[in-house]
Design an enzyme around this catalytic site. Sequence first.
Site, short mmCIF file in Angstrom:
data_model
loop_
_atom_site.label_atom_id
_atom_site.label_comp_id
_atom_site.label_asym_id
_atom_site.label_seq_id
_atom_site.Cartn_x
_atom_site.Cartn_y
_atom_site.Cartn_z
N CYS A 244 -56.37 -35.48 21.44
CA CYS A 244 -55.84 -35.98 22.71
C CYS A 244 -54.33 -36.06 22.59
CB CYS A 244 -56.46 -37.32 23.07
SG CYS A 244 -56.29 -38.62 21.83
N ARG A 249 -58.14 -41.40 22.27
CA ARG A 249 -59.16 -40.96 23.22
C ARG A 249 -60.15 -40.01 22.53
NH1 ARG A 249 -55.38 -38.92 28.10
NH2 ARG A 249 -53.89 -38.74 26.37
#
Length: 288
Positions: A244, A249
Amino acid sequence: MNPKFSAYANPDVLVDTEWLAAHLNDPNIRIVESNEDVLLYDTGHIPGAVHIDWRRDLNDQVVRDYVGTEEFAQLCRRNGITPDTTVIFYGDKSNWWSCYALWVFTLFGHKNMKLVDGGRAKWEAEGRPLTREVPKYPETQYPVPAERNDAAHRAYFQQTLEHMQAKKPLVDVRSPKEFSGEVTHMPEYPQEGVLRGGHIPTAKSCPWARAAAPDATFKTREELEGIYGGELGLKHGDDIIAYCRIGERSSHTWFVLKYLLGFPNVRNYDGSWTEWGNMVRSPIEKGA
């Protein structure tokens, strides 16, 4: 067990809020809150939960890396965690940062870990109790791990470059506008210093939040299979790297792929776009 969990490849990696409410005083577990908003814990948390701040507790303060084995052992000791303790993680943003904390614990080989499906949002939505009382647990004798096992769970820049050149599966879990290069950071989030927008060539876009239901729980296995197997075409034996912006994430996607869908070879490239987008001579692509 929650009937939804039984369909996952590893049903034991999740507990639901009902289970947690019944185990708040279980001496064999330690509840850990880890949030994106590091001030949230102080406003109220699940009774008995300790706080792990991803910036203060998990990251080395000098080198861009995680803490060493001695610091990890100290973190566990002061939070009353032993090697036999089952650590129950939960947090804000659909467990986004609690997945990151669980991933870092995995690097050090802690064996017994679970996530609360739905995390903090579901606990609050159900009107379950919160407290501002910070618990104190007796310090443990958590031994220093022999090593931090990055190889099985973590990818570095050079490995990711070779992965791209070999055309192995790369999953970009950022927002579509970050993937296309229209923006270099999430909307409403601060710019973290990346020079170029775009994505790693050959990567496929699949925003992490697609794995989460509106109530912050994980989607069903059937729904997840449709996204990662059906749409992305990932196969069980694939060697997969997710990334990410700074690796948080993609920890959520790593958890989904590894534990809920059972892909055996999944690594998180935590250098992610802030490293790749700034690295001299690293190739990028723009567009959807």
